[in-house]
Design a protein around this motif. Sequence first.
Motif, PDB file in Angstrom:
ATOM      1  N   ILE A 174       1.051  -1.194  -0.077  1.00  9.45           N
ATOM      2  CA  ILE A 174      -0.066  -0.024   0.136  1.00  9.45           C
ATOM      3  C   ILE A 174       0.924   1.123  -0.004  1.00  9.45           C
ATOM      4  O   ILE A 174       2.005   1.192   0.522  1.00  9.45           O
ATOM      5  CB  ILE A 174      -1.144  -0.143   1.234  1.00  9.45           C
ATOM      6  N   LEU A 175       0.356   2.246  -0.545  1.00 13.63           N
ATOM      7  CA  LEU A 175       1.264   3.472  -0.801  1.00 13.63           C
ATOM      8  C   LEU A 175       0.586   4.367   0.402  1.00 13.63           C
ATOM      9  O   LEU A 175      -0.403   4.288   0.741  1.00 13.63           O
ATOM     10  CB  LEU A 175       1.155   4.209  -2.264  1.00 13.63           C
ATOM     11  N   ALA A 176       1.471   5.358   0.811  1.00 11.99           N
ATOM     12  CA  ALA A 176       0.996   6.432   1.851  1.00 11.99           C
ATOM     13  C   ALA A 176      -0.042   7.028   1.445  1.00 11.99           C
ATOM     14  O   ALA A 176      -1.065   7.243   2.293  1.00 11.99           O
ATOM     15  CB  ALA A 176       2.103   7.509   2.071  1.00 11.99           C
ATOM     16  N   ARG A 177      -0.325   7.366   0.292  1.00 14.94           N
ATOM     17  CA  ARG A 177      -1.550   8.252  -0.190  1.00 14.94           C
ATOM     18  C   ARG A 177      -2.819   7.483  -0.053  1.00 14.94           C
ATOM     19  O   ARG A 177      -3.799   7.965   0.222  1.00 14.94           O
ATOM     20  CB  ARG A 177      -1.277   8.901  -1.482  1.00 14.94           C
ATOM     21  N   ASP A 178      -2.756   5.977  -0.370  1.00 11.41           N
ATOM     22  CA  ASP A 178      -3.868   5.179  -0.489  1.00 11.41           C
ATOM     23  C   ASP A 178      -4.144   4.864   1.006  1.00 11.41           C
ATOM     24  O   ASP A 178      -5.529   4.654   1.402  1.00 11.41           O
ATOM     25  CB  ASP A 178      -3.633   3.871  -1.164  1.00 11.41           C
ATOM     26  N   TRP A 179      -3.205   4.783   1.922  1.00 10.09           N
ATOM     27  CA  TRP A 179      -3.529   4.431   3.456  1.00 10.09           C
ATOM     28  C   TRP A 179      -4.312   5.520   3.882  1.00 10.09           C
ATOM     29  O   TRP A 179      -5.221   5.664   4.616  1.00 10.09           O
ATOM     30  CB  TRP A 179      -2.255   4.454   4.010  1.00 10.09           C
ATOM     31  N   ARG A 180      -3.500   7.018   3.810  1.00 10.77           N
ATOM     32  CA  ARG A 180      -4.614   8.312   4.008  1.00 10.77           C
ATOM     33  C   ARG A 180      -5.740   8.401   3.541  1.00 10.77           C
ATOM     34  O   ARG A 180      -6.783   8.773   4.207  1.00 10.77           O
ATOM     35  CB  ARG A 180      -3.477   9.493   3.678  1.00 10.77           C
ATOM     36  N   ALA A 181      -5.955   8.230   2.172  1.00  9.68           N
ATOM     37  CA  ALA A 181      -7.174   8.301   1.754  1.00  9.68           C
ATOM     38  C   ALA A 181      -8.259   7.406   2.149  1.00  9.68           C
ATOM     39  O   ALA A 181      -9.489   7.909   2.328  1.00  9.68           O
ATOM     40  CB  ALA A 181      -7.275   7.914  -0.006  1.00  9.68           C
ATOM     41  N   ALA A 182      -7.685   6.178   2.632  1.00 14.85           N
ATOM     42  CA  ALA A 182      -8.728   5.261   3.229  1.00 14.85           C
ATOM     43  C   ALA A 182      -9.237   5.399   4.697  1.00 14.85           C
ATOM     44  O   ALA A 182     -10.112   5.170   5.055  1.00 14.85           O
ATOM     45  CB  ALA A 182      -8.124   3.884   3.315  1.00 14.85           C
ATOM     46  N   ARG A 183      -8.618   6.310   5.137  1.00 18.22           N
ATOM     47  CA  ARG A 183      -8.688   6.738   6.573  1.00 18.22           C
ATOM     48  C   ARG A 183      -9.723   8.236   6.716  1.00 18.22           C
ATOM     49  O   ARG A 183      -9.560   8.681   7.887  1.00 18.22           O
ATOM     50  CB  ARG A 183      -7.425   7.077   7.552  1.00 18.22           C
ATOM     51  N   GLU A 184      -9.642   8.879   5.537  1.00 14.23           N
ATOM     52  CA  GLU A 184     -10.247  10.213   5.719  1.00 14.23           C
ATOM     53  C   GLU A 184     -11.737  10.207   5.659  1.00 14.23           C
ATOM     54  O   GLU A 184     -12.346   9.318   5.292  1.00 14.23           O
ATOM     55  CB  GLU A 184      -9.941  10.947   4.293  1.00 14.23           C
TER      56      GLU A 184
END
Length: 184
Positions: A174-184
């Motif tokens: 997983i990429l950092a941006r995908d991790w963050r997007a899933a938690r927004e």
Amino acid sequence: MVPHVSPELRLPIETPRLRLRRLVPGDLAALHAIHSREDVTRWLYWNPRDEAEVRAALEAHIARPSGEGVVLAIDLDGQLIGTANVAVGEHRQGEVGFMLHPDHQGHGYATEAAAAIVELAFGTYRLHRVYGCVEPRNTASARVLERLGMRKEAHLVENAWIKGEWQSETVYAILARDWRAARE
């Protein structure tokens, strides 16, 4: 090239049910109770360990510079039930791993601890990409990586001779941006 930074780790990490903390010499007996089991080490590169081998591994984890990553104790109500880790590699990438005593498997603890480790990898270590590698027959660990939102990127068929057999490897990431997007 991104400069290598030795992060300041803010420990322990508290999750809803767990506490991830640094390993200490007093964890030897609990860690040996995990590392000495065939059912725990089945899909790992190493065999069950005796107490001296566990002591050496524990001392190495304690002495490891934090810039290379960290192995943390998974603590449930003051008891070490496993470990979770991130190993920092090149190109701002890191590999995550986790290991639980079988008495504590099946309760979501691995997913909870691994999510905290992925957050540590992206937040504190500022990694770009995090991955986990599993033998495909280790379906429980594969499910943990999938629950974290990791995508299956590769399936290497019989790529390593381990413990007297050809084993395969599945890579999830997983990429950092995908991790963050899933938690927004």
